[in-house]
Design an enzyme around this catalytic site. Structure first.
Site, PDB file in Angstrom:
ATOM      1  NE  ARG A 156     -11.533   9.812   8.468  1.00 50.36           N
ATOM      2  CZ  ARG A 156     -11.799   9.098   9.563  1.00 50.36           C
ATOM      3  NH1 ARG A 156     -10.796   8.644  10.317  1.00 50.36           N
ATOM      4  NH2 ARG A 156     -13.044   8.843   9.924  1.00 50.36           N
ATOM      5  CE  LYS A 180     -12.674  13.273   9.403  1.00 53.80           C
ATOM      6  NZ  LYS A 180     -13.961  13.510   8.728  1.00 53.80           N
ATOM      7  CG  HIS A 250     -11.821   9.986   1.181  1.00 51.08           C
ATOM      8  ND1 HIS A 250     -11.136  10.120   2.365  1.00 51.08           N
ATOM      9  CD2 HIS A 250     -13.127   9.839   1.519  1.00 51.08           C
ATOM     10  CE1 HIS A 250     -11.988  10.091   3.379  1.00 51.08           C
ATOM     11  NE2 HIS A 250     -13.196   9.910   2.895  1.00 51.08           N
ATOM     12  NE  ARG A 253     -12.311   6.934   5.244  1.00 45.44           N
ATOM     13  CZ  ARG A 253     -12.170   6.471   6.480  1.00 45.44           C
ATOM     14  NH1 ARG A 253     -11.106   5.758   6.792  1.00 45.44           N
ATOM     15  NH2 ARG A 253     -13.076   6.725   7.409  1.00 45.44           N
ATOM     16  CG  HIS A 276     -17.200   5.832   9.529  1.00 44.01           C
ATOM     17  ND1 HIS A 276     -17.771   5.079   8.527  1.00 44.01           N
ATOM     18  CD2 HIS A 276     -16.422   6.748   8.878  1.00 44.01           C
ATOM     19  CE1 HIS A 276     -17.359   5.498   7.354  1.00 44.01           C
ATOM     20  NE2 HIS A 276     -16.541   6.511   7.543  1.00 44.01           N
ATOM     21  CE1 TYR A 285     -17.349   3.749   1.403  1.00 44.03           C
ATOM     22  CE2 TYR A 285     -17.838   3.762   3.743  1.00 44.03           C
ATOM     23  CZ  TYR A 285     -17.113   4.239   2.669  1.00 44.03           C
ATOM     24  OH  TYR A 285     -16.172   5.212   2.857  1.00 44.03           O
TER      25      TYR A 285
END
Length: 304
Positions: A156, A180, A250, A253, A276, A285
């Site tokens: 990211r 994150k 992104h 990504r 994730h 995806y």
């Protein structure tokens, strides 16, 4: 008073990022302004007086002002957090957001670029362009590294900005990323990216930039790289291979993940590489992969 306590809670106890805290505060101030407009007699003086009707009316106003469903949902999520906090503090006995259904968000497929064209640009295989895409100086090397890292690791924007020299292990060919929720993960590096990292590190030393910043990536003058710089780099180079409007970090990504899936990578492995929290975020995806298969079928099958 109640809002100030809530902001302190998410800033110091929950340790949300400054950007998230700012967004929560902005959402709450907007909602409270809706409840009590300036130059009017306050209709709500205590959070316990707020009902689901107030929240629904605010949602209607937001959507009448053409705010996207995704943005409305984010604001409702802020309210949920706020009233949950007040419930824990004993300031209210009923959470008015419990009767609120968030608007449905249309699912958009992730935007990607053609991985063959991207690889061709990085490898210098663009016959239509006479001049080199990446200049033969520190800036050109840095720019190429940014594109290679985003495409080669799926990081990211905030993650690539936060990379430090000690996070890179060239011997093991890995890079440590802080994602994150302060969750760390290890991403493998391909051989070409390892060589590029070595060249960039040497270039930083020759420019005397290696002690100027906290972050691994730096500006043309050696200061720590910042989000806008990364955006500008990505937009500049993706414009050589794509005409689509969206040209952001992104996108690279998404391209990273889609390329892995198209080559047969396991979905759980892609989930771990992307950082994730759950598999549902990664499954988006598969839609791109299915669309690619449909395109191939239409081009190749006689009955298509």
């Amino acid at each position: 008073m109640f809002l100030d306590k809530f902001i302190e809670y998410i800033r110091f106890e929950k340790r949300y990022s400054p950007h998230t805290v700012s967004a929560y505060q902005s959402d709450m101030e907007q909602f409270l302004l809706f409840l009590n407009p300036p130059n009017t007699t306050p209709s709500v003086s205590h959070p316990s007086e707020i009902s689901h009707h107030h929240i629904r009316n605010w949602m209607v106003e937001l959507m009448d002002n053409k705010l996207l469903a995704r943005s409305v949902n984010r604001k409702i999520a802020t309210l949920r957090k706020y009233f949950k906090f007040l419930l824990q503090e004993g300031e209210i006995t009923i959470n008015p957001t419990s009767r609120i259904n968030a608007p449905k968000v249309p699912k958009n497929l992730p935007t990607i670029v053609d991985s063959d064209k991207l690889t061709g640009m990085l490898d210098g295989r663009m016959d239509a362009i006479e001049d080199p895409i990446f200049t033969n100086n520190f800036k050109g090397l840095r720019d190429k590294l940014v594109i290679e890292m985003l495409f080669g690791t799926g990081m990211r924007l905030a993650e690539i900005i936060g990379i430090k020299e000690e996070d890179i292990n060239l011997y093991e060919k890995t890079i440590k990323v802080l994602g994150k929720r302060n969750k760390q993960r290890i991403i493998p590096l391909n051989s070409e990216l390892v060589q590029l990292l070595k060249r960039y590190t040497e270039a930083k030393k020759s420019e005397n930039f290696h002690n100027n910043s906290v972050t691994f990536l730096v500006t043309d003058k050696g200061a720590s790289a910042y989000p806008k710089l990364i955006y500008l780099i990505v937009q500049k180079y993706l414009s050589h291979i794509s005409t689509q409007d969206k040209k952001s970090p992104h996108v690279l990504r998404h391209t990273f993940a889609t390329s892995l899936l198209n080559k047969g990578a396991d979905l759980n492995a892609i989930k771990e590489l992307l950082g994730h929290a759950n598999l549902s975020a990664t499954q988006i995806y598969t839609h791109n992969s299915v669309e690619r298969l449909k395109s191939i079928y239409k081009q190749a099958h006689p009955k298509a």
